[in-house]
Design a protein around this motif. Structure first.
Motif, PDB file in Angstrom:
ATOM      1  N   PHE A   1      32.323  27.543  10.345  1.00 58.90           N
ATOM      2  CA  PHE A   1      32.000  26.808   9.499  1.00 58.90           C
ATOM      3  C   PHE A   1      31.995  27.004   8.286  1.00 58.90           C
ATOM      4  N   ALA A   2      32.639  28.015   7.993  1.00 58.93           N
ATOM      5  CA  ALA A   2      32.558  28.012   6.515  1.00 58.93           C
ATOM      6  C   ALA A   2      34.182  28.379   6.155  1.00 58.93           C
ATOM      7  N   GLY A   3      34.859  27.904   7.251  1.00 60.32           N
ATOM      8  CA  GLY A   3      36.370  28.413   7.237  1.00 60.32           C
ATOM      9  C   GLY A   3      36.559  26.439   6.965  1.00 60.32           C
ATOM     10  N   LEU A   4      35.222  25.470   7.579  1.00 59.53           N
ATOM     11  CA  LEU A   4      35.986  24.231   7.900  1.00 59.53           C
ATOM     12  C   LEU A   4      35.358  23.823   6.498  1.00 59.53           C
TER      13      LEU A   4
ATOM     14  N   LYS B   1      36.445  36.610  10.150  1.00 63.33           N
ATOM     15  CA  LYS B   1      37.088  35.760   9.724  1.00 63.33           C
ATOM     16  C   LYS B   1      38.012  35.230   9.778  1.00 63.33           C
ATOM     17  N   THR B   2      38.220  33.913   9.768  1.00 62.04           N
ATOM     18  CA  THR B   2      38.762  32.440   9.937  1.00 62.04           C
ATOM     19  C   THR B   2      40.295  32.896   9.213  1.00 62.04           C
ATOM     20  N   ILE B   3      40.486  32.706  10.564  1.00 63.89           N
ATOM     21  CA  ILE B   3      42.423  32.850  10.557  1.00 63.89           C
ATOM     22  C   ILE B   3      43.655  31.806  10.372  1.00 63.89           C
ATOM     23  N   LYS B   4      43.283  31.104  11.217  1.00 67.47           N
ATOM     24  CA  LYS B   4      43.619  29.804  10.638  1.00 67.47           C
ATOM     25  C   LYS B   4      43.220  28.563  10.816  1.00 67.47           C
TER      26      LYS B   4
ATOM     27  N   GLY C   1      43.173  21.169  11.724  1.00 69.48           N
ATOM     28  CA  GLY C   1      42.829  19.906  11.714  1.00 69.48           C
ATOM     29  C   GLY C   1      41.523  20.485  12.019  1.00 69.48           C
ATOM     30  N   LEU C   2      40.895  19.751  13.289  1.00 73.79           N
ATOM     31  CA  LEU C   2      38.799  20.209  13.547  1.00 73.79           C
ATOM     32  C   LEU C   2      38.527  21.458  14.900  1.00 73.79           C
ATOM     33  N   ILE C   3      39.382  22.419  14.486  1.00 71.17           N
ATOM     34  CA  ILE C   3      39.327  23.901  14.679  1.00 71.17           C
ATOM     35  C   ILE C   3      39.814  24.440  14.200  1.00 71.17           C
ATOM     36  N   ALA C   4      39.288  26.382  14.136  1.00 72.33           N
ATOM     37  CA  ALA C   4      39.047  26.736  13.332  1.00 72.33           C
ATOM     38  C   ALA C   4      39.486  28.107  14.362  1.00 72.33           C
TER      39      ALA C   4
ATOM     40  N   HIS D   1      38.026  37.422  19.372  1.00 71.47           N
ATOM     41  CA  HIS D   1      39.275  36.157  19.208  1.00 71.47           C
ATOM     42  C   HIS D   1      38.559  35.068  19.391  1.00 71.47           C
ATOM     43  N   ALA D   2      38.829  33.872  18.463  1.00 68.28           N
ATOM     44  CA  ALA D   2      37.652  33.038  19.265  1.00 68.28           C
ATOM     45  C   ALA D   2      38.412  31.652  18.855  1.00 68.28           C
ATOM     46  N   ALA D   3      37.819  30.494  18.808  1.00 71.70           N
ATOM     47  CA  ALA D   3      38.036  29.273  18.398  1.00 71.70           C
ATOM     48  C   ALA D   3      37.311  28.109  18.273  1.00 71.70           C
ATOM     49  N   PHE D   4      37.006  27.609  16.948  1.00 69.75           N
ATOM     50  CA  PHE D   4      35.531  27.081  17.700  1.00 69.75           C
ATOM     51  C   PHE D   4      35.883  25.728  16.802  1.00 69.75           C
ATOM     52  N   MET D   5      35.635  24.581  17.270  1.00 73.87           N
ATOM     53  CA  MET D   5      35.932  23.381  16.851  1.00 73.87           C
ATOM     54  C   MET D   5      34.587  22.159  16.880  1.00 73.87           C
TER      55      MET D   5
END
Length: 170
Positions: A75-78, A108-111, A114-117, A136-140
Motif C-alpha cells: 500500500f505504501a509502495g503504491l 519492504k516493497t521491492i518493485k 503497474g498495479l502490482i507491488a 515474498h509476496a505480490a499484491f494488486m
C-alpha cells in the motif's frame, strides 16, 4: 519540509491495522510505515499460542502478521492511494518463535509494476539475523480491494466518532 507521502501514510496509519477486524482480533500493532516499508508487531498472548506444551506462537498468527505487513508495505509502495489485495504469498518458516516473545514483521516493497507491488519480509522475535520466517509476496490493486477499503474506512470513522462522542459525555 514535510513529505506529502509520509503525511498521508501517517494520517492513514490507523486504518492500516485498526481497520482490519482480523488484525485487531490478533492484536497486531503498527510500529511504523514509510514509503514502501512497514513494521508490524504480533504480541505474544495466550490466545496466540499454538502448542500449550511448548508455548510457541501459532504459525497462523505469523502468517497473518507477514501477510498484513507485506500488504501495508505494498500500500505504501503504491503511494498510499489504493487498497491492495494479496495476489501471491509464499512463506518459509525457519524456526519456532521463542515462547514469551512478540514477533515483529519487517516488510519492504521491492518493485512496483503497474498495479502490482512485489514485497519481501522477515518475521523475527528480536534477532533480525535469525528470522522466524520470511515472505515474498505480490499484491494488486482491484475494484474489490478498493470497495473493501472504503467499507473499512467508513466503519473506522463511525467507531472513532462513537468513541469520541462517548468520551465527550464522560
Amino acid at each position: 519540509m514535510s513529505d506529502p507521502l509520509q503525511d498521508k501514510l501517517d494520517t492513514l496509519a490507523g486504518l492500516l491495522v485498526d481497520g482490519s477486524p482480523h488484525a485487531v482480533a490478533l492484536g497486531l500493532k503498527l510500529v511504523s510505515v514509510s514509503a514502501g516499508e512497514a513494521v508490524i508487531r504480533a504480541p505474544y498472548e495466550e490466545a496466540s499460542i499454538g502448542d500449550p506444551e511448548t508455548g510457541v506462537m501459532h504459525g497462523g498468527v505469523v502468517t497473518a502478521l507477514l501477510d498484513h505487513a507485506c500488504g501495508t508495505a505494498a500500500f505504501a509502495g503504491l503511494g498510499g492511494d489504493q487498497a491492495v489485495a494479496t495476489l501471491d504469498l509464499r512463506l518459509d518458516y525457519m524456526r519456532p518463535a521463542k515462547p514469551g516473545h512478540d514477533v515483529i514483521a519487517v516488510a519492504k516493497t521491492i518493485k512496483v509494476s503497474g498495479l502490482i507491488a512485489f514485497v519481501s519480509a522477515i518475521a523475527h522475535d528480536g534477532d533480525t539475523e535469525d528470522p522466524v520466517a520470511t515472505a515474498h509476496a505480490a499484491f494488486m490493486v482491484s475494484k474489490v480491494s478498493q470497495a473493501a477499503a472504503e467499507r473499512a474506512k467508513a466503519d473506522f470513522d463511525q467507531q472513532a466518532a462513537a468513541s469520541k462522542a462517548g468520551g465527550a459525555s464522560s
